[in-house]
Design a protein around this motif. Sequence first.
Motif, PDB file in Angstrom:
ATOM      1  N   ALA A 253      52.482-109.310 -37.581  1.00  0.00           N
ATOM      2  CA  ALA A 253      51.328-109.295 -38.478  1.00  0.00           C
ATOM      3  C   ALA A 253      50.029-109.207 -37.678  1.00  0.00           C
ATOM      4  N   CYS A 254      49.078-108.407 -38.189  1.00  0.00           N
ATOM      5  CA  CYS A 254      47.798-108.221 -37.527  1.00  0.00           C
ATOM      6  C   CYS A 254      46.672-108.420 -38.534  1.00  0.00           C
ATOM      7  N   PHE A 255      45.596-109.044 -38.088  1.00  0.00           N
ATOM      8  CA  PHE A 255      44.447-109.305 -38.951  1.00  0.00           C
ATOM      9  C   PHE A 255      43.196-108.810 -38.224  1.00  0.00           C
ATOM     10  N   VAL A 256      42.604-107.715 -38.711  1.00  0.00           N
ATOM     11  CA  VAL A 256      41.361-107.211 -38.130  1.00  0.00           C
ATOM     12  C   VAL A 256      40.211-107.960 -38.793  1.00  0.00           C
ATOM     13  N   LYS A 257      39.554-108.808 -38.031  1.00  0.00           N
ATOM     14  CA  LYS A 257      38.497-109.668 -38.582  1.00  0.00           C
ATOM     15  C   LYS A 257      37.175-108.919 -38.703  1.00  0.00           C
ATOM     16  N   GLN A 258      36.770-108.216 -37.646  1.00  0.00           N
ATOM     17  CA  GLN A 258      35.506-107.487 -37.658  1.00  0.00           C
ATOM     18  C   GLN A 258      35.511-106.497 -36.503  1.00  0.00           C
ATOM     19  N   VAL A 259      34.639-105.484 -36.593  1.00  0.00           N
ATOM     20  CA  VAL A 259      34.541-104.515 -35.501  1.00  0.00           C
ATOM     21  C   VAL A 259      33.358-104.823 -34.597  1.00  0.00           C
ATOM     22  N   GLY A 260      32.633-105.905 -34.898  1.00  0.00           N
ATOM     23  CA  GLY A 260      31.560-106.344 -34.044  1.00  0.00           C
ATOM     24  C   GLY A 260      30.200-105.788 -34.426  1.00  0.00           C
ATOM     25  N   ALA A 261      29.178-106.311 -33.764  1.00  0.00           N
ATOM     26  CA  ALA A 261      27.806-105.903 -34.067  1.00  0.00           C
ATOM     27  C   ALA A 261      27.451-104.544 -33.478  1.00  0.00           C
ATOM     28  N   ARG A 262      28.201-104.123 -32.429  1.00  0.00           N
ATOM     29  CA  ARG A 262      27.874-102.859 -31.751  1.00  0.00           C
ATOM     30  C   ARG A 262      29.146-102.033 -31.534  1.00  0.00           C
ATOM     31  N   PRO A 263      29.785-101.598 -32.613  1.00  0.00           N
ATOM     32  CA  PRO A 263      31.001-100.804 -32.436  1.00  0.00           C
ATOM     33  C   PRO A 263      30.690 -99.388 -31.960  1.00  0.00           C
ATOM     34  N   VAL A 264      31.532 -98.870 -31.081  1.00  0.00           N
ATOM     35  CA  VAL A 264      31.419 -97.487 -30.628  1.00  0.00           C
ATOM     36  C   VAL A 264      32.745 -96.788 -30.878  1.00  0.00           C
ATOM     37  N   CYS A 265      32.696 -95.494 -31.084  1.00  0.00           N
ATOM     38  CA  CYS A 265      33.918 -94.735 -31.373  1.00  0.00           C
ATOM     39  C   CYS A 265      33.843 -93.360 -30.741  1.00  0.00           C
ATOM     40  N   GLY A 266      34.938 -92.626 -30.829  1.00  0.00           N
ATOM     41  CA  GLY A 266      35.015 -91.279 -30.284  1.00  0.00           C
ATOM     42  C   GLY A 266      34.755 -90.222 -31.337  1.00  0.00           C
ATOM     43  N   ASP A 267      34.906 -88.985 -30.923  1.00  0.00           N
ATOM     44  CA  ASP A 267      34.625 -87.861 -31.822  1.00  0.00           C
ATOM     45  C   ASP A 267      35.500 -87.874 -33.066  1.00  0.00           C
ATOM     46  N   LEU A 292      26.300 -99.843 -38.954  1.00  0.00           N
ATOM     47  CA  LEU A 292      26.916-100.555 -40.071  1.00  0.00           C
ATOM     48  C   LEU A 292      25.906-101.440 -40.781  1.00  0.00           C
ATOM     49  N   ARG A 293      26.130-101.626 -42.076  1.00  0.00           N
ATOM     50  CA  ARG A 293      25.259-102.519 -42.847  1.00  0.00           C
ATOM     51  C   ARG A 293      25.554-103.977 -42.528  1.00  0.00           C
ATOM     52  N   ASP A 294      26.839-104.314 -42.363  1.00  0.00           N
ATOM     53  CA  ASP A 294      27.215-105.690 -42.054  1.00  0.00           C
ATOM     54  C   ASP A 294      26.853-105.986 -40.592  1.00  0.00           C
ATOM     55  N   PRO A 295      26.035-107.017 -40.332  1.00  0.00           N
ATOM     56  CA  PRO A 295      25.594-107.269 -38.952  1.00  0.00           C
ATOM     57  C   PRO A 295      26.711-107.666 -37.996  1.00  0.00           C
ATOM     58  N   PRO A 300      35.360-104.312 -44.287  1.00  0.00           N
ATOM     59  CA  PRO A 300      36.399-103.293 -44.079  1.00  0.00           C
ATOM     60  C   PRO A 300      36.070-101.942 -44.710  1.00  0.00           C
ATOM     61  N   ASP A 301      35.239-101.921 -45.741  1.00  0.00           N
ATOM     62  CA  ASP A 301      34.881-100.645 -46.365  1.00  0.00           C
ATOM     63  C   ASP A 301      34.130 -99.734 -45.405  1.00  0.00           C
ATOM     64  N   GLU A 302      33.577-100.280 -44.337  1.00  0.00           N
ATOM     65  CA  GLU A 302      32.838 -99.480 -43.358  1.00  0.00           C
ATOM     66  C   GLU A 302      33.697 -99.056 -42.172  1.00  0.00           C
ATOM     67  N   ASP A 305      40.082 -96.031 -41.996  1.00  0.00           N
ATOM     68  CA  ASP A 305      41.126 -96.499 -42.907  1.00  0.00           C
ATOM     69  C   ASP A 305      42.236 -97.257 -42.202  1.00  0.00           C
ATOM     70  N   ASP A 306      42.637 -96.797 -41.006  1.00  0.00           N
ATOM     71  CA  ASP A 306      43.802 -97.402 -40.356  1.00  0.00           C
ATOM     72  C   ASP A 306      43.511 -98.784 -39.770  1.00  0.00           C
ATOM     73  N   LEU A 307      42.248 -99.206 -39.775  1.00  0.00           N
ATOM     74  CA  LEU A 307      41.913-100.530 -39.260  1.00  0.00           C
ATOM     75  C   LEU A 307      41.772-101.565 -40.366  1.00  0.00           C
ATOM     76  N   ARG A 308      41.914-101.156 -41.599  1.00  0.00           N
ATOM     77  CA  ARG A 308      41.746-102.085 -42.725  1.00  0.00           C
ATOM     78  C   ARG A 308      43.036-102.891 -42.933  1.00  0.00           C
ATOM     79  N   ILE A 309      43.333-103.698 -41.921  1.00  0.00           N
ATOM     80  CA  ILE A 309      44.568-104.475 -41.899  1.00  0.00           C
ATOM     81  C   ILE A 309      44.206-105.956 -41.850  1.00  0.00           C
TER      82      ILE A 309
END
Length: 322
Positions: A253-267, A292-295, A300-302, A305-309
């Motif tokens: 089981a995995c629980f993604v709590k948050q992506v943080g205040a300064r998330p970075v991603c790829g193309d 992101l709006r959430d500080p 999860p709406d932001e 899709d595959d991280l909404r766990i």
Amino acid sequence: MTKIQWTDRTWNPVTGCTRVSEGCRNCYAERLTATRLRQHPKYANLAVMQPSGPRWTNQVRTHYDVLRHPLSWRKPAKVFVCDMSDLFHETVPFEFIDQVFAVMALCPHLTFQVLTKRPERLEMYIHSNRPSAQLIEDCVQHLQPEGIIRRWPLPNVWLGTSIEDQKTADARIPHLRRCPAAVRFLSAEPLLGPIDLQSSRAFGAADGHDVRQTGGGSVDWVIVGGESGPAAKPTDIAHIRGIVQQCQAAGVACFVKQVGARPVCGDADRESHPDGTLFSEGMHRNQWHMKLRDPKGGDPDEWPDDLRIRDFPNQTTQRNET
């Protein structure tokens, strides 16, 4: 109550702490203790504000008056133990920890989540014949228990350790795995780099006889989240995705709590998002900052899709390791 998404409420019989690794640098408990709680008698002088930010004063207090609080909580709930400290801090006496376990044994309707950055001391405590069933019973005689749990490990106590990078994962996970528990869990928050949980032997069979002989075993649950708060470091979405994918491959089981205040991603994440204006170019090639709006990056709406766990361990299969 609490805003921590993976629990229902907190219980703090210990306050004050000491930094042990890079994951402590932006500790929310340290900041709260140095600011909003600085006048509270249980927190006063345990942390101070310095020009560089909040700093623990390295004092730790145990609160015997707080020990009894869960005995009055009638509604079933998940309880995070010592979110403002560490129950297994070096200065917390084992005799006090005995009483914490005694109270947990008296509250079978509550699920206690014990999380530590000091799993080596947790292992030392568990394997020093503490808390034995008799010891727990002795600690609570004056409470006149009616429904005390006498099985070990206590079926309503989850044991976990915090990790933030490969170094802390490699150092801490083996200690946790050698501790019998109804549920073992990891909190990869703040996630400061990629973590290969397989190389840290978080899942599956043990490497060697020590884990089997001491009644330990695999990790059952992983929480992951990026750093938030002032001076938060960037969190690579790919590193969170790596944790999620490893858990899925292992059936954990995995629980993604948050992506943080300064998330970075790829193309790929940028191109798959319906609103390209939510990204700004990063410092490195093919890297993008997510706006992101959430500080804290906790909505999860932001997220992709595959991280909404947000799964929890299956309590119907909790082990009884005696």
